[in-house]
Design a protein around this motif. Sequence first.
Motif, PDB file in Angstrom:
ATOM      1  N   ALA A 175       4.630   8.477   2.983  1.00  0.00           N
ATOM      2  CA  ALA A 175       5.400   9.722   2.989  1.00  0.00           C
ATOM      3  C   ALA A 175       4.577  10.786   3.702  1.00  0.00           C
ATOM      4  CB  ALA A 175       5.718  10.165   1.567  1.00  0.00           C
ATOM      5  N   SER A 176       5.238  11.577   4.556  1.00  0.00           N
ATOM      6  CA  SER A 176       4.515  12.584   5.329  1.00  0.00           C
ATOM      7  C   SER A 176       5.443  13.701   5.761  1.00  0.00           C
ATOM      8  CB  SER A 176       3.887  11.942   6.571  1.00  0.00           C
ATOM      9  OG  SER A 176       3.356  12.922   7.447  1.00  0.00           O
ATOM     10  N   GLY A 180      13.495  22.247   3.297  1.00  0.00           N
ATOM     11  CA  GLY A 180      12.204  22.866   3.553  1.00  0.00           C
ATOM     12  C   GLY A 180      11.618  22.314   4.839  1.00  0.00           C
ATOM     13  N   LEU A 181      10.318  22.068   4.850  1.00  0.00           N
ATOM     14  CA  LEU A 181       9.699  21.428   5.997  1.00  0.00           C
ATOM     15  C   LEU A 181      10.190  19.989   6.087  1.00  0.00           C
ATOM     16  CD1 LEU A 181       5.983  22.646   5.880  1.00  0.00           C
ATOM     17  CD2 LEU A 181       7.796  23.374   7.431  1.00  0.00           C
ATOM     18  N   LYS A 182      10.536  19.550   7.293  1.00  0.00           N
ATOM     19  CA  LYS A 182      11.057  18.194   7.462  1.00  0.00           C
ATOM     20  C   LYS A 182      10.002  17.182   7.054  1.00  0.00           C
ATOM     21  CE  LYS A 182      13.862  17.172  10.800  1.00  0.00           C
ATOM     22  NZ  LYS A 182      14.461  16.849  12.119  1.00  0.00           N
ATOM     23  N   ARG A 183      10.447  16.160   6.324  1.00  0.00           N
ATOM     24  CA  ARG A 183       9.534  15.136   5.809  1.00  0.00           C
ATOM     25  C   ARG A 183      10.118  13.756   6.096  1.00  0.00           C
ATOM     26  NH1 ARG A 183      10.651  18.684   1.918  1.00  0.00           N
ATOM     27  NH2 ARG A 183      11.483  17.206   0.412  1.00  0.00           N
ATOM     28  N   PHE A 184       9.230  12.774   6.178  1.00  0.00           N
ATOM     29  CA  PHE A 184       9.623  11.417   6.544  1.00  0.00           C
ATOM     30  C   PHE A 184       9.057  10.407   5.548  1.00  0.00           C
ATOM     31  CE2 PHE A 184      10.221  13.692  10.423  1.00  0.00           C
ATOM     32  CZ  PHE A 184      11.105  12.956  11.198  1.00  0.00           C
ATOM     33  N   LEU A 185       9.822   9.355   5.343  1.00  0.00           N
ATOM     34  CA  LEU A 185       9.320   8.156   4.671  1.00  0.00           C
ATOM     35  C   LEU A 185       9.372   7.032   5.692  1.00  0.00           C
ATOM     36  CD1 LEU A 185      11.245   8.340   1.258  1.00  0.00           C
ATOM     37  CD2 LEU A 185       9.016   9.326   1.834  1.00  0.00           C
ATOM     38  N   ILE A 186       8.245   6.345   5.887  1.00  0.00           N
ATOM     39  CA  ILE A 186       8.220   5.243   6.840  1.00  0.00           C
ATOM     40  C   ILE A 186       7.628   3.992   6.202  1.00  0.00           C
ATOM     41  CG2 ILE A 186       8.005   6.852   8.781  1.00  0.00           C
ATOM     42  CD1 ILE A 186       5.117   5.840   9.105  1.00  0.00           C
ATOM     43  N   GLU A 187       7.968   2.878   6.798  1.00  0.00           N
ATOM     44  CA  GLU A 187       7.426   1.585   6.380  1.00  0.00           C
ATOM     45  C   GLU A 187       6.627   1.005   7.547  1.00  0.00           C
ATOM     46  OE1 GLU A 187       9.565  -2.117   4.346  1.00  0.00           O
ATOM     47  OE2 GLU A 187       9.923  -2.043   6.517  1.00  0.00           O
ATOM     48  N   MET A 188       5.477   0.435   7.245  1.00  0.00           N
ATOM     49  CA  MET A 188       4.652  -0.229   8.254  1.00  0.00           C
ATOM     50  C   MET A 188       4.470  -1.692   7.882  1.00  0.00           C
ATOM     51  SD  MET A 188       1.661   2.645   8.860  1.00  0.00           S
ATOM     52  CE  MET A 188       0.646   1.447   9.736  1.00  0.00           C
ATOM     53  N   THR A 212       6.544   0.319  12.903  1.00  0.00           N
ATOM     54  CA  THR A 212       6.978   1.280  11.896  1.00  0.00           C
ATOM     55  C   THR A 212       8.499   1.367  11.873  1.00  0.00           C
ATOM     56  OG1 THR A 212       6.936   3.180  13.404  1.00  0.00           O
ATOM     57  CG2 THR A 212       4.882   2.640  12.250  1.00  0.00           C
ATOM     58  N   ARG A 213       9.003   1.695  10.714  1.00  0.00           N
ATOM     59  CA  ARG A 213      10.447   1.859  10.536  1.00  0.00           C
ATOM     60  C   ARG A 213      10.684   3.085   9.670  1.00  0.00           C
ATOM     61  NH1 ARG A 213      14.598  -0.320   6.890  1.00  0.00           N
ATOM     62  NH2 ARG A 213      12.971  -1.333   5.642  1.00  0.00           N
ATOM     63  N   THR A 214      11.531   3.992  10.134  1.00  0.00           N
ATOM     64  CA  THR A 214      11.844   5.182   9.348  1.00  0.00           C
ATOM     65  C   THR A 214      12.821   4.817   8.240  1.00  0.00           C
ATOM     66  OG1 THR A 214      11.508   6.648  11.243  1.00  0.00           O
ATOM     67  CG2 THR A 214      12.800   7.514   9.404  1.00  0.00           C
ATOM     68  N   LEU A 215      12.419   5.098   7.006  1.00  0.00           N
ATOM     69  CA  LEU A 215      13.257   4.788   5.849  1.00  0.00           C
ATOM     70  C   LEU A 215      14.164   5.948   5.466  1.00  0.00           C
ATOM     71  CD1 LEU A 215      10.508   3.114   3.618  1.00  0.00           C
ATOM     72  CD2 LEU A 215      12.213   1.950   5.041  1.00  0.00           C
ATOM     73  N   GLU A 216      13.641   7.157   5.625  1.00  0.00           N
ATOM     74  CA  GLU A 216      14.416   8.327   5.199  1.00  0.00           C
ATOM     75  C   GLU A 216      13.830   9.573   5.843  1.00  0.00           C
ATOM     76  OE1 GLU A 216      15.761  10.508   1.007  1.00  0.00           O
ATOM     77  OE2 GLU A 216      14.992   8.446   0.981  1.00  0.00           O
ATOM     78  N   ILE A 217      14.699  10.531   6.155  1.00  0.00           N
ATOM     79  CA  ILE A 217      14.282  11.834   6.651  1.00  0.00           C
ATOM     80  C   ILE A 217      14.808  12.883   5.679  1.00  0.00           C
ATOM     81  CG2 ILE A 217      14.410  13.506   8.530  1.00  0.00           C
ATOM     82  CD1 ILE A 217      14.898  11.163  10.445  1.00  0.00           C
ATOM     83  N   ILE A 218      13.918  13.734   5.186  1.00  0.00           N
ATOM     84  CA  ILE A 218      14.300  14.784   4.245  1.00  0.00           C
ATOM     85  C   ILE A 218      14.223  16.114   4.972  1.00  0.00           C
ATOM     86  CG2 ILE A 218      13.771  15.916   2.061  1.00  0.00           C
ATOM     87  CD1 ILE A 218      12.344  12.493   2.602  1.00  0.00           C
ATOM     88  N   ILE A 262       0.866  -1.183   0.000  1.00  0.00           N
ATOM     89  CA  ILE A 262       0.000   0.000   0.000  1.00  0.00           C
ATOM     90  C   ILE A 262       0.900   1.230   0.000  1.00  0.00           C
ATOM     91  CG2 ILE A 262      -1.737   1.323   1.260  1.00  0.00           C
ATOM     92  CD1 ILE A 262      -2.849  -1.267   2.361  1.00  0.00           C
ATOM     93  N   LEU A 263       0.702   2.088  -0.980  1.00  0.00           N
ATOM     94  CA  LEU A 263       1.474   3.321  -1.125  1.00  0.00           C
ATOM     95  C   LEU A 263       0.580   4.494  -0.758  1.00  0.00           C
ATOM     96  CD1 LEU A 263       2.923   2.503  -4.679  1.00  0.00           C
ATOM     97  CD2 LEU A 263       3.944   1.940  -2.457  1.00  0.00           C
ATOM     98  N   THR A 264       1.077   5.420   0.059  1.00  0.00           N
ATOM     99  CA  THR A 264       0.242   6.555   0.431  1.00  0.00           C
ATOM    100  C   THR A 264       1.115   7.748   0.801  1.00  0.00           C
ATOM    101  OG1 THR A 264      -1.660   7.210   1.777  1.00  0.00           O
ATOM    102  CG2 THR A 264       0.027   5.889   2.886  1.00  0.00           C
ATOM    103  N   SER A 265       0.702   8.919   0.373  1.00  0.00           N
ATOM    104  CA  SER A 265       1.483  10.129   0.587  1.00  0.00           C
ATOM    105  C   SER A 265       0.604  11.235   1.166  1.00  0.00           C
ATOM    106  CB  SER A 265       2.098  10.598  -0.736  1.00  0.00           C
ATOM    107  OG  SER A 265       2.756  11.839  -0.584  1.00  0.00           O
ATOM    108  N   GLU A 266       1.047  11.837   2.262  1.00  0.00           N
ATOM    109  CA  GLU A 266       0.393  12.980   2.890  1.00  0.00           C
ATOM    110  C   GLU A 266      -1.078  12.709   3.210  1.00  0.00           C
ATOM    111  OE1 GLU A 266       1.987  16.735   2.489  1.00  0.00           O
ATOM    112  OE2 GLU A 266       3.039  16.330   0.624  1.00  0.00           O
TER     113      GLU A 266
END
Length: 373
Positions: free
Chosen positions: A323-324, A359-367, A350-356, A291-295
Amino acid sequence: MPFQFNFTIEDHLEDELIPLEDGALALDFSKESSVSERQKGKHSDKKSSTEQFDLLQDLLWEHQSGGNAAPSQDTDHSLNGTNSLSNLEPYEKKPCLRVAKEHALPKDLKKVLESKVIETLPGLQHVNISVVKTILLKDNFSGENIISKSFSSHSDLITGVYEGGLKIWECTFDLLAYFTKAKVKFAGKKVLDLGCGSGLLGIMAFKGGAKEIHFQDYNSVVIDEVTLPNVVANSTLEDEENDLNEPDVKRCRKSKVAQELCKCRFFSGEWSEFCKLVLSREELFEKYDLILTSETIYNPDYYGPLHQTFVRLLGKNGRVLMASKAHYFGVGGGIHLFQKFIEERNVFETRTLEIIDEGLKRFLIEMTFKYPS
């Protein structure tokens, strides 16, 4: 006939509906897209009492499953009506009901792209959303009437009416970049693009060989005017128009396109209603591998229905890629609050995959399920 450009037109002024004044969109997925920071929505507000009771049953089951026993992912779950509602938390409210429906793919694919301006990104094509908005506003499009309401309210979020699908939000580009960097494998998987908007995440799965891809968005006009055209634009074969003297080849190519598009299904409506729709089919429902989902976690009121969607529809060994932004100002949601919500229910880890940090800090996580058996 669609118009084809080899550059992109960025919808950087969310209240502007004049595409010619827009700037160019960066082609590097790793760079932050200059999109609005207003809060994105995918779902809604209040519900009828019957639907509220149905969801409360699901949420109660979810609380009961929070111990060492894992929820079974092979069948859908229900509760008997004797369970207490006293432990439900305030933000586990069901949003405003928008009944789900499936959108059929039109037989004439050329009509799907009529009046659309097609732009390109690396490996992707998509319709220019500013042009879509302008045309629908000019033509006084009836439908859900979200275009005029969004324009008059100067907002890409009208709770229970329009939930942000007519915009490509920046976290989508973060997740697209991650697909490439992490070499995410889609081949042979059943994939759901949840809160799909433009559908770019699902389209990448489509192009990556997924066996089946479902696209879901809150608003039906988003599916019809943006998601479907984007999928069609990315499935048509090059130089088809040049095969006028080779009818057999042309028919073969059209047949191949039709076969590929049969892998895609399109749905609109609120999340719990979408679950009901896909789980009520006569045939045995095969759950999603990915399942892919953003914001989609901008509003804490939606966490209950979103969590239940994952519980009901994700395969026992499946995973969610999300992604959020770290925080959604003015709405209250964000990655840390959502992770706390997940931890309290003890169903997923949950597992954090990446932190960007641009700009505003953003996260990619896996569940994934804590107890997949």
